[in-house]
Scaffold this motif. Structure first.
Motif, PDB file in Angstrom:
ATOM      1  N   TYR A  87       5.675 -11.967 -11.211  1.00 16.17           N
ATOM      2  CA  TYR A  87       6.547 -12.989 -11.829  1.00 16.17           C
ATOM      3  C   TYR A  87       7.759 -12.389 -12.542  1.00 16.17           C
ATOM      4  N   GLU A  88       7.759 -11.075 -12.742  1.00 15.92           N
ATOM      5  CA  GLU A  88       8.926 -10.458 -13.376  1.00 15.92           C
ATOM      6  C   GLU A  88      10.089 -10.334 -12.398  1.00 15.92           C
ATOM      7  N   GLY A  89       9.823 -10.629 -11.143  1.00 11.58           N
ATOM      8  CA  GLY A  89      10.896 -10.643 -10.161  1.00 11.58           C
ATOM      9  C   GLY A  89      10.899  -9.453  -9.214  1.00 11.58           C
ATOM     10  N   TYR A  90       9.961  -8.550  -9.398  1.00 16.96           N
ATOM     11  CA  TYR A  90       9.867  -7.409  -8.480  1.00 16.96           C
ATOM     12  C   TYR A  90       9.213  -7.842  -7.170  1.00 16.96           C
ATOM     13  N   PRO A  91       9.641  -7.282  -6.048  1.00 21.17           N
ATOM     14  CA  PRO A  91       8.911  -7.550  -4.811  1.00 21.17           C
ATOM     15  C   PRO A  91       7.498  -6.961  -4.900  1.00 21.17           C
ATOM     16  N   MET A  92       6.581  -7.548  -4.155  1.00 23.66           N
ATOM     17  CA  MET A  92       5.188  -7.085  -4.192  1.00 23.66           C
ATOM     18  C   MET A  92       5.056  -5.586  -3.883  1.00 23.66           C
ATOM     19  N   THR A  93       5.941  -5.093  -3.024  1.00 18.30           N
ATOM     20  CA  THR A  93       5.841  -3.666  -2.686  1.00 18.30           C
ATOM     21  C   THR A  93       6.151  -2.795  -3.916  1.00 18.30           C
ATOM     22  N   ASP A  94       7.013  -3.297  -4.823  1.00 20.87           N
ATOM     23  CA  ASP A  94       7.263  -2.567  -6.077  1.00 20.87           C
ATOM     24  C   ASP A  94       6.094  -2.743  -7.047  1.00 20.87           C
ATOM     25  N   VAL A  95       5.502  -3.956  -7.051  1.00 17.37           N
ATOM     26  CA  VAL A  95       4.395  -4.217  -7.984  1.00 17.37           C
ATOM     27  C   VAL A  95       3.243  -3.239  -7.720  1.00 17.37           C
ATOM     28  N   VAL A  96       3.023  -2.903  -6.453  1.00 13.40           N
ATOM     29  CA  VAL A  96       1.903  -2.005  -6.128  1.00 13.40           C
ATOM     30  C   VAL A  96       2.327  -0.535  -5.980  1.00 13.40           C
ATOM     31  N   LEU A  97       3.615  -0.272  -6.159  1.00  8.65           N
ATOM     32  CA  LEU A  97       4.083   1.130  -6.034  1.00  8.65           C
ATOM     33  C   LEU A  97       3.314   2.072  -6.963  1.00  8.65           C
ATOM     34  N   PRO A  98       3.106   1.680  -8.242  1.00 10.86           N
ATOM     35  CA  PRO A  98       2.386   2.602  -9.139  1.00 10.86           C
ATOM     36  C   PRO A  98       0.972   2.917  -8.670  1.00 10.86           C
ATOM     37  N   ILE A  99       0.332   1.954  -8.025  1.00 11.57           N
ATOM     38  CA  ILE A  99      -1.030   2.177  -7.524  1.00 11.57           C
ATOM     39  C   ILE A  99      -0.987   3.243  -6.429  1.00 11.57           C
ATOM     40  N   ARG A 100      -0.073   3.058  -5.497  1.00 14.09           N
ATOM     41  CA  ARG A 100       0.039   4.029  -4.396  1.00 14.09           C
ATOM     42  C   ARG A 100       0.376   5.410  -4.929  1.00 14.09           C
ATOM     43  N   LEU A 101       1.227   5.427  -5.949  1.00 15.68           N
ATOM     44  CA  LEU A 101       1.627   6.720  -6.529  1.00 15.68           C
ATOM     45  C   LEU A 101       0.411   7.419  -7.156  1.00 15.68           C
ATOM     46  N   MET A 102      -0.394   6.663  -7.912  1.00 18.14           N
ATOM     47  CA  MET A 102      -1.559   7.290  -8.577  1.00 18.14           C
ATOM     48  C   MET A 102      -2.551   7.816  -7.548  1.00 18.14           C
ATOM     49  N   LEU A 103      -2.670   7.123  -6.430  1.00 23.15           N
ATOM     50  CA  LEU A 103      -3.574   7.610  -5.375  1.00 23.15           C
ATOM     51  C   LEU A 103      -2.992   8.880  -4.746  1.00 23.15           C
ATOM     52  N   MET A 104      -1.674   8.916  -4.582  1.00 22.66           N
ATOM     53  CA  MET A 104      -1.052  10.120  -4.020  1.00 22.66           C
ATOM     54  C   MET A 104      -1.219  11.323  -4.948  1.00 22.66           C
ATOM     55  N   LEU A 105      -1.312  11.038  -6.262  1.00 21.85           N
ATOM     56  CA  LEU A 105      -1.518  12.130  -7.222  1.00 21.85           C
ATOM     57  C   LEU A 105      -2.919  12.727  -7.106  1.00 21.85           C
ATOM     58  N   GLY A 106      -3.814  12.020  -6.420  1.00 18.44           N
ATOM     59  CA  GLY A 106      -5.147  12.580  -6.194  1.00 18.44           C
ATOM     60  C   GLY A 106      -6.306  11.662  -6.538  1.00 18.44           C
ATOM     61  N   ALA A 107      -6.036  10.565  -7.252  1.00 18.84           N
ATOM     62  CA  ALA A 107      -7.133   9.657  -7.625  1.00 18.84           C
ATOM     63  C   ALA A 107      -7.677   8.968  -6.379  1.00 18.84           C
ATOM     64  N   LYS A 108      -8.993   8.975  -6.235  1.00 21.05           N
ATOM     65  CA  LYS A 108      -9.595   8.280  -5.098  1.00 21.05           C
ATOM     66  C   LYS A 108     -10.378   7.057  -5.560  1.00 21.05           C
ATOM     67  N   LYS A 109     -10.444   6.899  -6.881  1.00 17.75           N
ATOM     68  CA  LYS A 109     -11.134   5.743  -7.456  1.00 17.75           C
ATOM     69  C   LYS A 109     -10.206   5.059  -8.447  1.00 17.75           C
ATOM     70  N   LEU A 110     -10.236   3.742  -8.431  1.00 11.59           N
ATOM     71  CA  LEU A 110      -9.312   2.952  -9.248  1.00 11.59           C
ATOM     72  C   LEU A 110     -10.085   1.935 -10.064  1.00 11.59           C
ATOM     73  N   LEU A 111      -9.810   1.893 -11.361  1.00 14.82           N
ATOM     74  CA  LEU A 111     -10.415   0.886 -12.235  1.00 14.82           C
ATOM     75  C   LEU A 111      -9.295   0.011 -12.789  1.00 14.82           C
ATOM     76  N   LEU A 112      -9.322  -1.262 -12.399  1.00 15.54           N
ATOM     77  CA  LEU A 112      -8.283  -2.207 -12.829  1.00 15.54           C
ATOM     78  C   LEU A 112      -8.815  -3.056 -13.975  1.00 15.54           C
ATOM     79  N   THR A 113      -7.973  -3.345 -14.955  1.00 17.75           N
ATOM     80  CA  THR A 113      -8.381  -4.282 -16.007  1.00 17.75           C
ATOM     81  C   THR A 113      -7.282  -5.322 -16.190  1.00 17.75           C
TER      82      THR A 113
END
Ligand code: HPA
Length: 279
Positions: A87-113
């Motif tokens: 709702y802030e106006g970012y496209p969905m691909t930007d909204v999930v960019l940080p998730i993809r980045l954290m996985l690229m850094l090496g995280a294989k498990k994700l905990l969302l809150t």
């Protein structure tokens, strides 16, 4: 031809890699009013979202904007203190960019809150709900674009978005710290309006137990990339029409504050348990 969405993630990844060589095992997103957990971990380094060129930056009060790298009881983690919303106006691909980045850094498990509205009338404000499944039908898919073959398949399976072994880990964590844990289905809407009472009745008829404006798109991007996912909602308020009270962001933050000691204990225990689950 290079995929523009992927090129943008890679560019942000490269900038982060130039700032830290930290390799997280578990990535954690801290929802509205839930960011204080980051102050309690053994911090190695932090990176402000503003310092990453091209990175989406949150505009919502209650959301700091930084990555926190460090250890929770010995488990290497990267925390997002603040996320961006569709709702802030970012496209969905930007909204999930940080998730993809954290996985690229090496995280294989994700905990969302997240902070969520309680749709299930058996819930109370202040409850915690482990997400068992979701409804994404009302938001655009974050995977709409040319597929990023490097990350995952064009048509990814979503029959177990919230990984069984991580759900079991979250359950164990809740019992170990004496936190009562509800469980149920989370439905993401775009926001930013809160829902009408009729929309909430619709959500209930569709099988939702909680409703909110985040998380599902992130879980989809993470599953697409093959990560294991768990998610916990803090039910900050009962959804529209369940009680006569009007909804406000202040109430959301107040409830999140009220239960923050419990939430931090649950999160710490959950990260420890999730860290022990094989990648
Ligand atoms: N609806 C949508 N999003 C929310 C709510 C709600 O009632 N509470 C916290 N986030």
């Amino acid at each position: 031809m290079t995929n523009a969405v992927y090129a943008k993630v890679q560019n942000c990844y490269q900038q982060v890699r130039n700032m830290t060589d930290f390799v997280p095992q578990v990535a954690v997103v801290l929802g509205s009013g839930l960011g204080a957990f980051a102050d309690e971990i053994d911090i190695v380094t932090t990176i402000s979202y503003h310092d990453i060129d091209g990175f989406p930056v949150s505009t919502v009060s209650g959301h700091a904007g930084r990555f926190v790298f460090g250890y929770v009881d010995g488990v290497p983690v990267v925390l997002m203190q603040g996320r961006v919303h569709y709702y802030e106006g970012y496209p969905m691909t930007d909204v999930v960019l940080p998730i993809r980045l954290m996985l690229m850094l090496g995280a294989k498990k994700l905990l969302l809150t997240n902070a969520a509205g309680g749709v299930n009338t058996g819930f109370q404000a202040g409850d915690f709900m482990m997400i068992t499944d979701h409804i994404s039908t009302f938001i655009p898919s974050p995977l709409i674009s040319a597929n990023i073959d490097e990350l995952g398949p064009r048509f990814p399976d979503m029959s177990e978005v919230y990984t069984k072994s991580l759900r079991e880990a979250v359950r164990r964590a809740a019992s170990s710290c004496g936190v009562q844990l509800q469980q149920g289905v989370y439905l993401q809407l775009t926001g930013p309006c809160y829902e009408t009472p009729t929309e909430i009745r619709m959500c209930r008829m569709l099988g939702a137990d909680a409703v909110g404006m985040s998380t599902v798109c992130e879980a989809i991007a993470a599953r697409h990339a093959g990560a294991k996912v768990a998610a916990i909602s803090c039910i900050t308020n009962m959804a529209a029409g369940v009680t006569a009270a009007p909804l406000s962001h202040e109430e959301v933050k107040e409830t999140a504050d009220r239960v923050s000691v419990q939430f931090k204990a649950l999160l710490r225990a959950a990260i420890k348990e999730i860290g022990a689950v094989e990648d």
